[in-house]
Write an enzyme that holds these catalytic residues in place. Structure first.
Site, PDB file in Angstrom:
ATOM      1  N   ASP A   1      88.461 -18.304   4.543  1.00  0.00           N
ATOM      2  CA  ASP A   1      89.899 -18.600   4.519  1.00  0.00           C
ATOM      3  C   ASP A   1      90.126 -20.109   4.417  1.00  0.00           C
ATOM      4  O   ASP A   1      90.827 -20.708   5.235  1.00  0.00           O
ATOM      5  CB  ASP A   1      90.580 -18.033   5.769  1.00  0.00           C
TER       6      ASP A   1
ATOM      7  N   ASP B   1      91.634 -13.997  17.456  1.00  0.00           N
ATOM      8  CA  ASP B   1      92.511 -14.922  18.185  1.00  0.00           C
ATOM      9  C   ASP B   1      91.867 -15.342  19.499  1.00  0.00           C
ATOM     10  O   ASP B   1      91.209 -14.534  20.175  1.00  0.00           O
ATOM     11  CB  ASP B   1      93.847 -14.248  18.496  1.00  0.00           C
TER      12      ASP B   1
ATOM     13  N   ARG C   1      98.500 -31.808  11.560  1.00  0.00           N
ATOM     14  CA  ARG C   1      99.399 -30.703  11.245  1.00  0.00           C
ATOM     15  C   ARG C   1      98.795 -29.535  12.019  1.00  0.00           C
ATOM     16  O   ARG C   1      97.603 -29.235  11.907  1.00  0.00           O
ATOM     17  CB  ARG C   1      99.427 -30.458   9.738  1.00  0.00           C
TER      18      ARG C   1
ATOM     19  N   HIS D   1      92.924 -19.345  16.304  1.00  0.00           N
ATOM     20  CA  HIS D   1      91.811 -18.439  16.058  1.00  0.00           C
ATOM     21  C   HIS D   1      90.558 -19.195  15.637  1.00  0.00           C
ATOM     22  O   HIS D   1      90.617 -20.393  15.335  1.00  0.00           O
ATOM     23  CB  HIS D   1      92.188 -17.423  14.974  1.00  0.00           C
TER      24      HIS D   1
ATOM     25  N   ASP E   1      98.333 -25.709  12.954  1.00  0.00           N
ATOM     26  CA  ASP E   1      98.390 -24.436  12.236  1.00  0.00           C
ATOM     27  C   ASP E   1      98.885 -23.307  13.141  1.00  0.00           C
ATOM     28  O   ASP E   1      98.451 -23.187  14.289  1.00  0.00           O
ATOM     29  CB  ASP E   1      96.984 -24.105  11.716  1.00  0.00           C
TER      30      ASP E   1
ATOM     31  N   GLU F   1     103.531 -26.161  12.184  1.00  0.00           N
ATOM     32  CA  GLU F   1     103.740 -25.066  11.236  1.00  0.00           C
ATOM     33  C   GLU F   1     104.284 -23.891  12.051  1.00  0.00           C
ATOM     34  O   GLU F   1     103.526 -23.173  12.702  1.00  0.00           O
ATOM     35  CB  GLU F   1     102.440 -24.661  10.544  1.00  0.00           C
TER      36      GLU F   1
ATOM     37  N   TYR G   1     101.932 -18.487  17.734  1.00  0.00           N
ATOM     38  CA  TYR G   1     101.252 -17.239  18.054  1.00  0.00           C
ATOM     39  C   TYR G   1     100.215 -17.329  19.174  1.00  0.00           C
ATOM     40  O   TYR G   1      99.516 -16.348  19.444  1.00  0.00           O
ATOM     41  CB  TYR G   1     100.566 -16.708  16.791  1.00  0.00           C
TER      42      TYR G   1
ATOM     43  N   HIS H   1      99.455 -24.792   0.262  1.00  0.00           N
ATOM     44  CA  HIS H   1      98.242 -24.049  -0.093  1.00  0.00           C
ATOM     45  C   HIS H   1      98.379 -22.545   0.104  1.00  0.00           C
ATOM     46  O   HIS H   1      97.446 -21.793  -0.215  1.00  0.00           O
ATOM     47  CB  HIS H   1      97.067 -24.561   0.737  1.00  0.00           C
ATOM     48  N   ASP H   2      99.484 -22.079   0.652  1.00  0.00           N
ATOM     49  CA  ASP H   2      99.719 -20.653   0.875  1.00  0.00           C
ATOM     50  C   ASP H   2     100.712 -20.110  -0.145  1.00  0.00           C
ATOM     51  O   ASP H   2     101.233 -20.848  -0.980  1.00  0.00           O
ATOM     52  CB  ASP H   2     100.258 -20.420   2.286  1.00  0.00           C
TER      53      ASP H   2
ATOM     54  N   GLN I   1      88.939 -13.439  11.772  1.00  0.00           N
ATOM     55  CA  GLN I   1      89.457 -14.570  12.548  1.00  0.00           C
ATOM     56  C   GLN I   1      90.032 -14.088  13.881  1.00  0.00           C
ATOM     57  O   GLN I   1      91.241 -13.956  14.026  1.00  0.00           O
ATOM     58  CB  GLN I   1      90.541 -15.309  11.750  1.00  0.00           C
TER      59      GLN I   1
END
Length: 566
Positions: free
Chosen positions: A67, A177, A205, A110, A207, A249, A211, A314-315, A175
């Site tokens: 990823d 968590d 930055r 993660h 990520d 983010e 969550y 990039h997403d 990945q």
């Protein structure tokens, strides 16, 4: 929305233009077909020429590379394919010598299934690492938590034979968590941040910040504990690494996203996900009303803070913050090409989404450059790079940077078939048609037009770096207008989102007696004592500067008290 008077000390990020770099896609310095840290160093003069004030490097840690580096195997090592710690140190030193700051990507939510922590955890329920992750015998907990990669993952739980249990993952099953209720996990992430800041990074930055914590019966996002963790991280930066910055983010609703500023005590910068899809919808509708609405709801940022604006990254273009009808319209307009839609979003580059028209790219880039906060540009968008929809997942928007018109795009000494990812092949966007070397020689190229916008913004940093924005209700279909104001001048920003030429007028306060001076864009102006008339062609913009009189100077007019209507 009232502008602040003067930039606060340490808020350097509001005057900077950021540039996102997937290291593996930027420049291959050693001929192995993979971009690397030394390759970024080799291109710093290019970034300086463009006018970039800061770069954001996608993860460069040791990774399993399932990823794009976000599946970390070791948080304290540079991935060998990208270089060494010494290469990073040299990159940071060379960037700083050019006045360019460097952000890393802090991946807190993660790790990779290959990480030592997870490998130890899955071996033995008595392992000290077992509680670093979330386990279940049924895989039914946290049922209200949505699956983010819904096209690729059926559940947030995955079975592990070695552990004899399910483990929780918010993203890919590879990945798992981390469990942030475990104090050792929180302490370890603080240690990771300190380690890389100690190597000279100017911040991170961060990520997937919403969550980190999970609670039964909730959506497992934006919980109070998340904010507490990042307030603690922010306190560490302020105390031990002053002048560094955190960028969130946080792809959430407007009320939830705004909370990540923490009234100035959490993130100095937050990525403006609510605005991003609305920029494209407004352009398609040729109507700026939705932009006024979103900005009214999110400006100003708390003192000392700023929004991070972006058009692409990039997403895929995420559509989580629009209504079902808006999502359907967005996909109809921008996602009709086969293989375009991924996880409910659109995996396309900026230029193809804007029909390959440089004028549209300039218009949209100018808009995010002029808003209160800081713009984030995605590598290659300054030359109008395209994408490859034949590549899997998000790889299609991570193709080699196109430095020259050669078949390998000047990215590497290897032929294109031996590169990590092949360059774009579509004729309008292939290296022969879109490359840095060619555009640097043409004064009218997209590169030079973006470069000039950055130059003008930097030359007028007092106005553009301020916190406030004053909307102007021009009542002309398709026109979005606002003022950026800071002593000793005000800048009127005009954007014609429609395809038709438009004309209109704006009332001027008695204070603005100086002649209007266009500093960027294309506009025809005519002013009287109290009115400015303007004419804009379709999909054009203008930044118009009015110099204020110096208060107290002989014969200077009195300043207007209170907020100004323009």
């Amino acid at each position: 929305m009232v502008a602040e008077r003067g930039l606060r000390e340490g808020a350097w990020f509001r005057s900077a233009v950021f540039y996102e770099i997937p290291v593996r896609s930027f420049y291959d310095s050693n001929g192995d077909g993979i971009g690397d840290l030394s390759g970024v160093t080799a291109k710093l003069d290019y970034l300086s020429e463009l006018g970039v004030g800061a770069i954001w490097l996608l993860p460069f840690f040791r990774s399993a590379w399932r990823d794009e580096g976000y599946d970390i195997v070791d948080h304290y090592e540079i991935d060998p394919s990208l270089g060494t710690i010494e290469d990073l140190d040299r990159l940071v030193a060379e960037a700083h010598a050019r006045g360019i700051r460097v952000l890393g990507d802090l991946v807190t939510n993660h790790v990779s299934i290959d990480h030592r922590w997870f490998q130890e955890a899955r071996k033995d329920r008595a392992s000290p690492y077992r509680n670093w992750f979330l386990w279940s015998d049924s895989g039914k907990e946290f049922s209200r938590t949505r699956v983010i990669f819904r096209d690729l993952e059926p559940s947030n739980w995955a079975w592990d034979d070695a552990a004899g249990q399910y483990y929780f993952h918010r993203f890919y099953a590879t990945q798992p968590d981390l469990n942030y209720d475990e104090p050792a996990v929180r302490a370890e992430m603080f240690r990771v941040a300190r380690f890389w800041l100690g190597h000279g990074l100017d911040g991170f930055r961060c990520d997937a910040v919403p969550y980190l914590f999970k609670r039964e019966g909730t959506r497992c996002q934006s919980l109070p504990e998340v904010h507490q963790f990042f307030r603690e991280l922010r306190a560490i930066l302020d105390a031990e690494f002053p002048g560094t910055v955190l960028v969130a983010e946080a792809n959430q609703s407007v009320p939830e996203t705004v909370q990540y500023f923490g009234d100035g005590r959490e993130f100095p910068m937050v990525m403006h996900f609510p605005l991003m899809p609305n920029l494209y919808l407004a352009l398609a509708e040729q109507d700026p009303r939705r932009l006024r609405h979103v900005l009214q709801a999110t400006l100003p940022a708390p003192p000392g803070c700023g929004w991070a604006y972006f058009l692409r990254n990039h997403d895929e273009v995420t559509l989580e913050q629009v209504s079902d009808d808006e999502r359907e319209m967005f996909l109809w307009i921008y996602g009709r090409h086969p293989k375009t839609v991924l996880n409910g979003g659109v995996r396309r580059r900026l230029a193809p989404m804007l029909d390959g028209e440089d004028g549209n790219v300039v218009l949209m880039t100018a808009l995010i450059l002029s808003l209160p906060g800081a713009p984030f540009l995605y590598y290659g968008d300054e030359i109008g790079m395209g994408d490859r929809l034949d590549l899997p997942d998000r790889d299609g928007v991570r193709t080699p940077m196109q430095w020259t018109g050669e078949a390998n795009a000047g990215f590497s000494t290897l032929p294109p078939e031996r590169l990590l990812r092949p360059p774009v092949e579509d004729a309008p966007y292939a290296p022969a048609a879109r490359n840095v070397a060619d555009q640097r020689t043409r004064p009218d190229s997209l590169f030079h037009r973006i470069q000039e916008l950055i130059r003008v913004r930097s030359a007028h940093v007092e106005e553009f770096g301020s916190e406030g924005l004053l909307a102007e209700d021009v009542r002309v279909p398709g026109v979005f207008a606002f003022w950026r104001e800071q002593a000793p001048a005000r800048v009127l920003c005009l954007y014609n989102l429609s395809r038709a030429a438009v004309s209109g007028s704006i009332p001027l306060s008695p204070e603005l007696r100086a002649a209007p001076v266009p500093i960027a864009g294309e506009v025809a102006l005519e002013r009287s004592e109290s009115t400015l008339r303007y004419s804009l062609l379709g999909r054009r913009f203008a930044w118009v500067r009015f110099v204020r009189p110096v208060l107290g100077a002989p014969n200077a007019p009195s300043a207007v008290s209170g907020s100004e209507s323009g």
